[in-house]
Write a protein that holds these residues in place. Structure first.
Motif, PDB file in Angstrom:
ATOM      1  N   ALA A 163       0.563  -1.067   0.253  1.00 25.39           N
ATOM      2  CA  ALA A 163       0.212  -0.069  -0.110  1.00 25.39           C
ATOM      3  C   ALA A 163       0.444   1.132  -0.098  1.00 25.39           C
ATOM      4  O   ALA A 163       0.124   2.722  -0.446  1.00 25.39           O
ATOM      5  N   TYR A 164       2.284   1.326   0.371  1.00 23.35           N
ATOM      6  CA  TYR A 164       3.077   2.441   1.161  1.00 23.35           C
ATOM      7  C   TYR A 164       3.635   2.433  -0.973  1.00 23.35           C
ATOM      8  O   TYR A 164       3.802   3.570  -1.008  1.00 23.35           O
ATOM      9  N   TRP A 165       4.168   1.443  -1.206  1.00 23.18           N
ATOM     10  CA  TRP A 165       4.449   1.973  -2.624  1.00 23.18           C
ATOM     11  C   TRP A 165       3.827   2.238  -3.637  1.00 23.18           C
ATOM     12  O   TRP A 165       3.876   3.222  -4.395  1.00 23.18           O
ATOM     13  N   ALA A 166       2.507   1.759  -3.822  1.00 21.56           N
ATOM     14  CA  ALA A 166       1.714   2.790  -5.082  1.00 21.56           C
ATOM     15  C   ALA A 166       0.731   3.632  -4.531  1.00 21.56           C
ATOM     16  O   ALA A 166       0.827   4.529  -5.089  1.00 21.56           O
ATOM     17  N   LYS A 167       1.268   3.765  -3.142  1.00 21.43           N
ATOM     18  CA  LYS A 167       1.208   5.622  -2.877  1.00 21.43           C
ATOM     19  C   LYS A 167       1.757   6.525  -2.845  1.00 21.43           C
ATOM     20  O   LYS A 167       1.602   7.212  -3.409  1.00 21.43           O
ATOM     21  N   ALA A 168       3.258   5.626  -2.593  1.00 23.65           N
ATOM     22  CA  ALA A 168       4.112   7.029  -2.081  1.00 23.65           C
ATOM     23  C   ALA A 168       5.351   6.314  -4.087  1.00 23.65           C
ATOM     24  O   ALA A 168       6.742   7.448  -4.268  1.00 23.65           O
ATOM     25  N   GLY A 169       4.734   5.561  -4.608  1.00 24.58           N
ATOM     26  CA  GLY A 169       6.334   5.043  -5.784  1.00 24.58           C
ATOM     27  C   GLY A 169       7.865   4.545  -4.715  1.00 24.58           C
ATOM     28  O   GLY A 169       7.688   4.359  -3.637  1.00 24.58           O
ATOM     29  N   THR A 170       8.003   3.690  -6.048  1.00 26.25           N
ATOM     30  CA  THR A 170       8.575   2.912  -5.224  1.00 26.25           C
ATOM     31  C   THR A 170      10.591   3.626  -5.942  1.00 26.25           C
ATOM     32  O   THR A 170      10.889   4.567  -6.913  1.00 26.25           O
ATOM     33  N   PRO A 171      11.141   4.176  -4.688  1.00 30.72           N
ATOM     34  CA  PRO A 171      12.395   4.660  -4.834  1.00 30.72           C
ATOM     35  C   PRO A 171      13.576   3.930  -6.169  1.00 30.72           C
ATOM     36  O   PRO A 171      13.661   2.907  -5.753  1.00 30.72           O
ATOM     37  N   GLN A 172      13.668   4.820  -6.774  1.00 30.33           N
ATOM     38  CA  GLN A 172      15.119   4.005  -7.705  1.00 30.33           C
ATOM     39  C   GLN A 172      16.484   4.283  -7.006  1.00 30.33           C
ATOM     40  O   GLN A 172      17.561   3.103  -7.644  1.00 30.33           O
ATOM     41  N   VAL A 173      16.795   5.416  -6.669  1.00 29.36           N
ATOM     42  CA  VAL A 173      18.522   5.380  -6.511  1.00 29.36           C
ATOM     43  C   VAL A 173      18.056   5.188  -4.459  1.00 29.36           C
ATOM     44  O   VAL A 173      17.201   6.470  -4.002  1.00 29.36           O
ATOM     45  N   PRO A 174      19.271   5.332  -4.063  1.00 28.70           N
ATOM     46  CA  PRO A 174      19.192   5.608  -2.487  1.00 28.70           C
ATOM     47  C   PRO A 174      18.841   7.524  -2.134  1.00 28.70           C
ATOM     48  O   PRO A 174      18.725   7.403  -0.690  1.00 28.70           O
ATOM     49  N   ALA A 175      19.255   8.337  -3.372  1.00 29.79           N
ATOM     50  CA  ALA A 175      18.892   9.638  -2.736  1.00 29.79           C
ATOM     51  C   ALA A 175      17.267   9.984  -2.819  1.00 29.79           C
ATOM     52  O   ALA A 175      17.039  10.484  -1.903  1.00 29.79           O
ATOM     53  N   ASP A 176      16.730   8.821  -3.756  1.00 27.52           N
ATOM     54  CA  ASP A 176      15.406   8.777  -3.056  1.00 27.52           C
ATOM     55  C   ASP A 176      14.679   8.751  -2.173  1.00 27.52           C
ATOM     56  O   ASP A 176      13.259   9.551  -2.109  1.00 27.52           O
ATOM     57  N   LEU A 177      15.716   8.390  -1.153  1.00 25.26           N
ATOM     58  CA  LEU A 177      14.307   8.010   0.160  1.00 25.26           C
ATOM     59  C   LEU A 177      14.584   9.275   1.346  1.00 25.26           C
ATOM     60  O   LEU A 177      13.768   9.317   2.248  1.00 25.26           O
ATOM     61  N   ALA A 178      15.031   9.895   0.808  1.00 25.87           N
ATOM     62  CA  ALA A 178      15.299  11.789   1.038  1.00 25.87           C
ATOM     63  C   ALA A 178      14.067  12.364   1.338  1.00 25.87           C
ATOM     64  O   ALA A 178      12.950  12.842   2.420  1.00 25.87           O
ATOM     65  N   THR A 179      13.102  11.401   0.238  1.00 22.64           N
ATOM     66  CA  THR A 179      11.882  11.809  -0.084  1.00 22.64           C
ATOM     67  C   THR A 179      10.392  11.045   0.897  1.00 22.64           C
ATOM     68  O   THR A 179       9.331  11.246   0.626  1.00 22.64           O
ATOM     69  N   HIS A 180      11.060  10.193   1.437  1.00 29.06           N
ATOM     70  CA  HIS A 180      10.016   9.029   1.986  1.00 29.06           C
ATOM     71  C   HIS A 180       9.984   9.354   3.038  1.00 29.06           C
ATOM     72  O   HIS A 180      10.941   9.958   3.905  1.00 29.06           O
ATOM     73  N   ASP A 181       8.756   8.806   4.252  1.00 27.14           N
ATOM     74  CA  ASP A 181       8.516   8.744   5.512  1.00 27.14           C
ATOM     75  C   ASP A 181       9.479   7.454   5.494  1.00 27.14           C
ATOM     76  O   ASP A 181       8.897   6.311   5.450  1.00 27.14           O
ATOM     77  N   CYS A 182      10.670   7.336   6.383  1.00 31.02           N
ATOM     78  CA  CYS A 182      11.312   5.982   7.007  1.00 31.02           C
ATOM     79  C   CYS A 182      10.930   6.162   8.030  1.00 31.02           C
ATOM     80  O   CYS A 182      11.392   7.036   9.336  1.00 31.02           O
ATOM     81  N   LEU A 183      11.666   4.519   8.855  1.00 31.35           N
ATOM     82  CA  LEU A 183      11.056   4.743  10.129  1.00 31.35           C
ATOM     83  C   LEU A 183      12.178   3.445  10.240  1.00 31.35           C
ATOM     84  O   LEU A 183      12.748   3.036   9.117  1.00 31.35           O
ATOM     85  N   VAL A 184      13.630   3.849  10.263  1.00 32.83           N
ATOM     86  CA  VAL A 184      14.993   3.880  10.246  1.00 32.83           C
ATOM     87  C   VAL A 184      15.542   2.977  11.733  1.00 32.83           C
ATOM     88  O   VAL A 184      15.084   4.427  13.214  1.00 32.83           O
ATOM     89  N   TYR A 185      16.490   1.999  11.195  1.00 32.44           N
ATOM     90  CA  TYR A 185      16.549   1.173  12.502  1.00 32.44           C
ATOM     91  C   TYR A 185      17.522   1.532  12.735  1.00 32.44           C
ATOM     92  O   TYR A 185      18.579   1.286  11.850  1.00 32.44           O
ATOM     93  N   ARG A 186      18.489   2.468  13.587  1.00 32.31           N
ATOM     94  CA  ARG A 186      19.523   2.630  14.379  1.00 32.31           C
ATOM     95  C   ARG A 186      20.310   2.295  14.701  1.00 32.31           C
ATOM     96  O   ARG A 186      19.925   2.735  16.183  1.00 32.31           O
TER      97      ARG A 186
END
Length: 232
Positions: A170-193
């Motif tokens: 559902a998230y990929w359908a709504k926000a699109g699939t990132p193609q390169v690492p830089a695309d992640l900057a525009t996504h809502d990310c839950l980062v395990y750090r």
């Protein structure tokens, strides 16, 4: 004189009833046995043997001394045998500090195999993290998801992990699939750090959009599965 050697020579001579036989059993010369026995009697100031043409016979004091000397040699053999047991079959209690997620998904499933291989080792698991004070928490070993960076500890790498980019359909359908690492900057990310370590993708630091980083696995997973964000 060597007291232990004197006891060994005395017991051998008493049991065999002959200085020559004792010398053969001990791999030394008869004069060496005679000299050490004489030194033993001189130190004790008590005759242990009566010398006869047929050999040697214990005196009453010698009989009492023999019983005690046998016990001493048996205790020494028992003590030495006990020292070899840990090398053959490790035993005791091992207190292991481990992060909760690692304990749940990696350590717990392996405990059955560990117990099968080392049945006499008792494992105690305690919640701990890479910055834990091992001595203060009574830990024997710490399993951490990072290098410790402490000079007073010996660290060994047991395994390597890798991080994946995941999201619900559902998230990929709504926000699109990132193609390169830089695309992640525009996504809502839950980062395990891991604390004090940057999140890296292809060697570059990743700054997640809006969602704060987390070091707890189940909660970000549940949030991502619901379709509200992607999980890294």
């Amino acid at each position: 004189m060597d007291r232990l050697r004197g006891i060994e020579y005395f017991v051998s001579a008493a049991e065999l009833g002959s200085i020559s036989a004792a010398a053969d059993a001990l791999g030394v010369s008869p004069p060496a046995v005679s000299k050490l026995l004489a030194a033993l009697e001189s130190r004790l100031r008590i005759p242990l043997f009566t010398r006869t043409r047929r050999g040697i016979v214990l005196t009453r004091d010698g009989e009492g001394y023999l019983a005690r000397c046998r016990k001493i040699l048996e205790d020494i053999e028992s003590a030495e045998a006990a020292l070899t047991i840990p090398a053959q079959s490790p035993r005791g209690t091992l207190v292991v500090g481990v992060p909760p997620n690692l304990a749940t998904y990696c350590i717990a499933p392996a405990l059955h195999r560990f117990r099968g291989r080392f049945p006499e080792i008792i494992i105690h698991l305690r919640r701990a993290y890479r910055d834990s004070d091992l001595a203060a928490q009574g830990l024997d070993v710490l399993l951490a998801l990072a290098w410790l960076g402490k000079d007073d500890l010996i660290a060994s790498r047991l395994a390597q992990t890798r991080f994946l980019i995941c999201a619900a359909p559902a998230y990929w359908a709504k926000a699109g699939t990132p193609q390169v690492p830089a695309d992640l900057a525009t996504h809502d990310c839950l980062v395990y750090r891991i604390p004090e370590r940057p999140c890296l993708i292809s060697g570059r630091s990743l700054e997640a959009k809006s969602a704060p980083p987390s070091n707890s696995g189940p909660r970000p997973y549940a949030t991502s599965k619901a379709g509200s964000s992607l999980l890294h």
